[in-house]
Design a protein around this motif. Structure first.
Motif, short mmCIF file in Angstrom:
data_model
loop_
_atom_site.label_atom_id
_atom_site.label_comp_id
_atom_site.label_asym_id
_atom_site.label_seq_id
_atom_site.Cartn_x
_atom_site.Cartn_y
_atom_site.Cartn_z
N ARG A 33 -4.43 22.69 15.78
CA ARG A 33 -4.54 21.25 15.53
C ARG A 33 -3.25 20.55 15.95
N TYR A 34 -3.33 19.25 16.18
CA TYR A 34 -2.13 18.49 16.54
C TYR A 34 -1.07 18.61 15.45
N GLY A 35 -1.48 18.74 14.20
CA GLY A 35 -0.53 18.89 13.10
C GLY A 35 0.23 20.21 13.14
N ASP A 36 -0.24 21.18 13.94
CA ASP A 36 0.45 22.47 14.08
C ASP A 36 1.61 22.41 15.06
N MET A 37 1.70 21.33 15.84
CA MET A 37 2.78 21.21 16.83
C MET A 37 4.11 21.01 16.12
N PRO A 38 5.19 21.49 16.71
CA PRO A 38 6.51 21.18 16.16
C PRO A 38 6.76 19.68 16.26
N ALA A 39 7.53 19.16 15.35
CA ALA A 39 7.86 17.73 15.37
C ALA A 39 8.52 17.37 16.69
N GLN A 40 8.16 16.19 17.20
CA GLN A 40 8.75 15.70 18.45
C GLN A 40 9.31 14.31 18.20
N GLU A 41 10.50 14.08 18.66
CA GLU A 41 11.13 12.78 18.48
C GLU A 41 10.29 11.70 19.16
N GLY A 42 10.03 10.63 18.45
CA GLY A 42 9.27 9.51 18.99
C GLY A 42 7.76 9.68 18.90
N LEU A 43 7.29 10.83 18.43
CA LEU A 43 5.85 11.05 18.31
C LEU A 43 5.48 11.04 16.83
N ASP A 44 4.87 9.96 16.41
CA ASP A 44 4.48 9.82 15.01
C ASP A 44 2.96 9.87 14.93
N LEU A 45 2.43 10.99 14.43
CA LEU A 45 0.98 11.16 14.33
C LEU A 45 0.51 10.84 12.92
N SER A 46 -0.61 10.14 12.84
CA SER A 46 -1.23 9.87 11.54
C SER A 46 -1.84 11.15 11.00
N GLU A 47 -2.22 11.16 9.74
CA GLU A 47 -2.87 12.34 9.16
C GLU A 47 -4.19 12.63 9.88
N GLU A 49 -4.85 11.97 13.07
CA GLU A 49 -4.51 12.55 14.37
C GLU A 49 -4.05 14.01 14.21
N LYS A 50 -3.32 14.31 13.15
CA LYS A 50 -2.85 15.68 12.91
C LYS A 50 -4.01 16.64 12.68
N SER A 51 -5.15 16.15 12.19
CA SER A 51 -6.30 17.01 11.91
C SER A 51 -7.15 17.28 13.15
N LEU A 52 -6.90 16.53 14.23
CA LEU A 52 -7.68 16.71 15.46
C LEU A 52 -7.29 18.01 16.16
N ILE A 53 -8.18 18.48 17.04
CA ILE A 53 -8.00 19.76 17.73
C ILE A 53 -7.11 19.59 18.96
N LEU A 54 -6.01 20.32 18.99
CA LEU A 54 -5.13 20.37 20.15
C LEU A 54 -5.69 21.35 21.18
N HIS A 55 -6.22 22.48 20.70
CA HIS A 55 -6.82 23.48 21.60
C HIS A 55 -7.74 24.39 20.79
N VAL A 56 -8.91 24.66 21.34
CA VAL A 56 -9.84 25.63 20.76
C VAL A 56 -10.43 26.46 21.88
N ALA A 57 -10.69 27.74 21.60
CA ALA A 57 -11.30 28.63 22.59
C ALA A 57 -12.38 29.45 21.91
#
Length: 151
Positions: A33-47, A49-57
């Motif tokens: 999920r997007y919430g699993d990404m390491p924090a990035q400066e300038g990238l503020d994700l809502s809760e 957005e954090k629950s959405l899928i970054l990658h699934v296989a």
């Protein structure tokens, strides 16, 4: 060589892949999920957005995986075209079934709540064939050879 398919959605990836898993079986080999990404400066994700899928296989067989993600506009570059559901008008996933029963099962399951362009029926090239768009805007074709047919 492996040839995998990658699908993009906007907030529907989890629902779509849960649906596909119910048809093809198996378990996800990856789900991030997007919430699993390491924090990035300038990238503020809502809760949300954090629950959405970054990658699934989802492995389909030993050579093929169906993959996907939710498009996040905050991570797109200026050259990335805007996401438009169903805009892949000339791209379709083709399933080659080896048995008529499997072709029928795949057609009935994948086309639920979708739009059928051509129902599963016999063709002049000696196959059962169907074309449709599923409920998530993904275009599919199913082809099942009924007999030896040479071109």
């Amino acid at each position: 060589m492996r040839f995998n398919h990658y699908l993009n959605f906007q907030g529907e990836t989890e629902a779509a892949f849960t649906f596909y898993r119910s048809i093809f079986g198996g378990e996800f080999s990856s789900l991030t999920r997007y919430g699993d990404m390491p924090a990035q400066e300038g990238l503020d994700l809502s809760e949300t957005e954090k629950s959405l899928i970054l990658h699934v296989a989802l492995p389909i067989n030993e050579y093929t995986e169906l993959m996907g993600s939710d498009v996040n506009d905050k991570l797109c570059t200026p050259n990335t075209p805007a996401f438009v559901k169903g805009s892949n008008h000339f791209i379709a996933i083709i399933l080659s079934a080896s048995e008529q029963v499997e072709a029928q099962r795949l057609f009935e399951a994948l086309s639920v709540k979708g739009k059928v362009e051509m129902p599963l029926e016999k063709t002049f090239w000696g196959a059962l064939y169907a074309a449709f768009t599923d409920q998530f805007g993904v275009q599919w074709m199913i082809n099942c050879l009924l007999e030896e047919h040479t071109i």
